[in-house]
Design an enzyme around this catalytic site. Structure first.
Site, PDB file in Angstrom:
ATOM      1  N   LYS A   1       0.857  -1.190   0.000  1.00 48.05           N
ATOM      2  CA  LYS A   1       0.000   0.000   0.000  1.00 48.05           C
ATOM      3  C   LYS A   1       0.889   1.235   0.000  1.00 48.05           C
ATOM      4  O   LYS A   1       1.797   1.358   0.834  1.00 48.05           O
ATOM      5  CB  LYS A   1      -0.867  -0.042   1.256  1.00 48.05           C
ATOM      6  CG  LYS A   1      -2.183   0.670   1.185  1.00 48.05           C
ATOM      7  CD  LYS A   1      -2.956   0.324   2.472  1.00 48.05           C
ATOM      8  CE  LYS A   1      -4.226   1.083   2.615  1.00 48.05           C
ATOM      9  NZ  LYS A   1      -4.775   0.926   3.964  1.00 48.05           N
TER      10      LYS A   1
HETATM   11  O1  G3P Z   1      -7.414   1.734   5.950  1.00 45.60           O
HETATM   12  C1  G3P Z   1      -7.904   2.939   5.500  1.00 45.60           C
HETATM   13  C2  G3P Z   1      -9.173   3.316   6.142  1.00 45.60           C
HETATM   14  O2  G3P Z   1     -10.227   2.504   5.844  1.00 45.60           O
HETATM   15  C3  G3P Z   1      -9.270   4.413   7.096  1.00 45.60           C
HETATM   16  O3  G3P Z   1     -10.515   4.534   7.705  1.00 45.60           O
HETATM   17  O4  G3P Z   1     -12.016   5.268   9.486  1.00 45.60           O
HETATM   18  O5  G3P Z   1      -9.586   5.872   9.613  1.00 45.60           O
HETATM   19  O6  G3P Z   1     -11.076   6.980   7.953  1.00 45.60           O
HETATM   20  P1  G3P Z   1     -10.809   5.734   8.731  1.00 45.60           P
END
Ligand code: G3P
Length: 227
Positions: free
Chosen positions: A83
């Site tokens: 990633k």
């Molecule tokens: O892994 C990336 C992601 O899904 C982040 O989610 O909830 O931290 O915006 P969030």
């Protein structure tokens, strides 16, 4: 639609994998930091638990260093997906790693222009963060729609759209209605997806009625078997 689990918890991946419904895993530096676990060990354990891609995010900022970290992750297991962030350096790293046969997930995507470039760089996945767009007053699902429209115009772009930063089961449903290829979902939301109070209520009633009937199911009985 493929479902990935968005977590750094190996225990949560093991539990969700038991359902047979998990097609991959995504992690990020914040999730790993919160878990306190070692990044490469976590990735190795997750790769054993699921057959699909497990995203391991680089923490370097320059293309050269991202490529080095990406190659390191890629030798942990065959289902590692590297990633990289959607920066200029991240796109260069994506192109180099993809050209060498390593799967790349380009993350932190907030615009259709970024998604177009990630696809041109050979990304296997583009990760638009829909929840974080909603957080600042936008509509994250509109970004999913725009990326689908662009990618559909150019069938040679094979990048899969991975809806990330999912905040509710409804986000998953809406992303699926639009045609996103994947949703990456925190474990708590994955569990919410199969729960419904009317299912619980209905099941309680079925069991109450069945138990009151006095019947028992004899699974060893051969009398009803089809001849
Ligand atoms: O892994 C990336 C992601 O899904 C982040 O989610 O909830 O931290 O915006 P969030």
């Amino acid at each position: 639609m493929k479902i990935f689990l968005d977590t750094a918890s190996v225990a949560d991946v093991a539990a969700a994998a038991e359902t047979g419904l998990i097609n991959g895993v995504t992690t990020n530096p914040s999730l790993i930091a919160k878990s306190g676990a070692k990044l490469d060990e976590t990735i190795a354990q997750m790769c054993d638990l699921v057959d699909g891609p497990v995203s391991a995010e680089v923490v370097a900022q320059t293309a050269a260093a991202m490529i080095e970290e990406g190659k390191y992750f890629a030798q942990i297991a065959k289902n590692v997906c590297v990633k990289v962030p959607l920066t200029r350096d991240g796109l260069i790293a994506c192109k180099t790693l993809s050209d060498s046969g390593i799967d790349v997930n380009v993350t932190l995507c907030f615009s259709p222009a970024q998604a177009l470039l990630a696809a041109k760089a050979g990304a296997r996945f583009i990760s638009p963060f829909i929840g974080r767009i909603d957080d600042v007053g936008g509509i994250g699902l509109h970004l999913i729609r725009e990326i689908i429209q662009i990618y559909d115009n150019y069938p040679n772009l094979e990048t899969e759209i991975l809806a990330a930063s999912i905040r509710s089961p409804q986000h998953v449903v809406e992303a699926a209605k639009l045609g996103a290829d994947v949703a990456t979902i925190p474990p708590k939301l994955f569990n919410q997806m199969y729960q419904h109070p009317l299912t619980d209520k209905g099941l309680d009633q079925f069991m109450e009625d069945w138990n009151a009937s006095g019947q028992e199911l004899d699974l060893k009985s051969t009398s009803r078997k089809a001849s």
